[in-house]
Design a protein around this motif. Structure first.
Motif, PDB file in Angstrom:
ATOM      1  N   TRP A  41      -1.253   4.936  -1.909  1.00 26.45           N
ATOM      2  CA  TRP A  41      -2.504   4.971  -1.431  1.00 26.45           C
ATOM      3  C   TRP A  41      -2.328   5.482   0.288  1.00 26.45           C
ATOM      4  CZ3 TRP A  41      -4.559  -0.147  -3.808  1.00 26.45           C
ATOM      5  CH2 TRP A  41      -5.167   0.396  -4.974  1.00 26.45           C
ATOM      6  N   VAL A  42      -0.824   5.139   1.103  1.00 29.58           N
ATOM      7  CA  VAL A  42      -1.358   5.712   2.280  1.00 29.58           C
ATOM      8  C   VAL A  42       0.174   5.567   2.314  1.00 29.58           C
ATOM      9  CG1 VAL A  42      -2.685   4.530   3.140  1.00 29.58           C
ATOM     10  CG2 VAL A  42      -1.471   3.418   3.355  1.00 29.58           C
TER      11      VAL A  42
ATOM     12  N   LEU B 252       2.551   2.050  -3.560  1.00 27.03           N
ATOM     13  CA  LEU B 252       1.589   2.288  -4.686  1.00 27.03           C
ATOM     14  C   LEU B 252       1.154   3.680  -4.083  1.00 27.03           C
ATOM     15  CD1 LEU B 252      -0.735  -0.854  -5.246  1.00 27.03           C
ATOM     16  CD2 LEU B 252       1.052  -0.680  -6.602  1.00 27.03           C
TER      17      LEU B 252
ATOM     18  N   LEU C 179       0.686  -1.746  -0.088  1.00 28.11           N
ATOM     19  CA  LEU C 179       0.344   0.448   0.215  1.00 28.11           C
ATOM     20  C   LEU C 179       0.888   1.408   0.041  1.00 28.11           C
ATOM     21  CD1 LEU C 179      -2.565  -0.787   2.592  1.00 28.11           C
ATOM     22  CD2 LEU C 179      -3.159  -0.959   0.388  1.00 28.11           C
TER      23      LEU C 179
END
Length: 245
Positions: A189-190, A187, A184
């Motif tokens: 995303w966070v 990517l 994550l």
């Protein structure tokens, strides 16, 4: 050859070539599972006895497993042998998947994906081992202490196998939490800062998940929730290290 042909870009592999390669990888994976299954078939009974060991230790002297299905004494150990074959050959199966996908990845992507894949397999095995050696004996011991003496404990071999399979999958999948957090973060995303801020919510969610996927006893729930909280912290550290690199 004309100059136009000399400068023409090479033709991209056809879809049929990819399908042939995929079929070859699937066949190799299936052959590996079948060979492992054939090798484990003569030991199916011993495998089941070993799997039932955490439960048998908590049963009274008169307690034993039963087969309510007339053919259960044969098919249940065979089912366990096949499941064990898939479990043992998981690295081989993942290698076939990696060999099919890797040619299409950049070098930087390979450097990231391969360690994540190895870590995921290792953590899954660690989760299953933790469930077998720690969780099952503690959970069965806890349940046995609260079972009335007038109740004859004769579990069915098929239901026991299904029960243990769910426990293994639950703990194996839960131990993948650090890998999931790293993915994550990679990517985008966070961020690791957000993961630290959400620590309190994560703990509540972890205990809720543990209450759903484990048997209805406090021992097994705590034995899943506490390691997952530690793995959450490990995932934050790993994501920060990998993100810097």
């Amino acid at each position: 050859m004309s100059s136009a042909d000399a400068h023409r870009p090479p033709e991209t592999p056809r879809l049929l070539d990819h399908l042939i390669e995929l079929r070859a990888r699937l066949l190799r994976g299936a052959v590996g599972v079948i060979l492992a299954f054939l090798g484990l078939m003569p030991f199916a009974g011993k495998l089941y006895t070993q799997l039932a060991h955490p439960l048998l230790k908590t049963l009274p002297n008169s307690g034993h497993l039963i087969a309510t299905d007339p053919a259960g004494g044969f098919f249940v150990p065979m089912k366990l042998a096949f499941m064990t074959a898939v479990f043992v050959t998981a690295p081989w199966l993942l290698y076939q998947a990696w060999a099919f996908v890797a040619p299409g990845l950049y070098r930087r992507e390979k450097r990231i994906a391969l360690p994540l894949l190895v870590s995921a397999v290792t953590l899954f095995y660690v989760g299953c081992a933790f469930a077998y050696f720690v969780v099952l004996p503690a959970a069965f011991g806890f349940l046995a202490r609260f079972t009335p003496d007038v109740v004859a404990q004769t579990p069915d071999i098929g239901k026991y196998l299904d029960f243990v399979s769910v426990i293994f999958l639950a703990f194996g999948a839960s131990f993948e939490l650090p890998v999931a957090l790293v993915i994550l973060v990679l990517l985008g995303w966070v961020t690791t800062a957000q993961l630290r801020e959400w620590r309190g919510y994560a703990v509540v969610a972890i205990f809720a998940v543990a209450a759903v996927i484990t048997p209805p006893d406090v021992v097994s729930q705590l034995m899943l929730a506490v390691p997952m909280c530690l793995l959450y912290e490990a995932g934050i550290i790993a994501a920060r290290v990998v993100g810097k690199r």
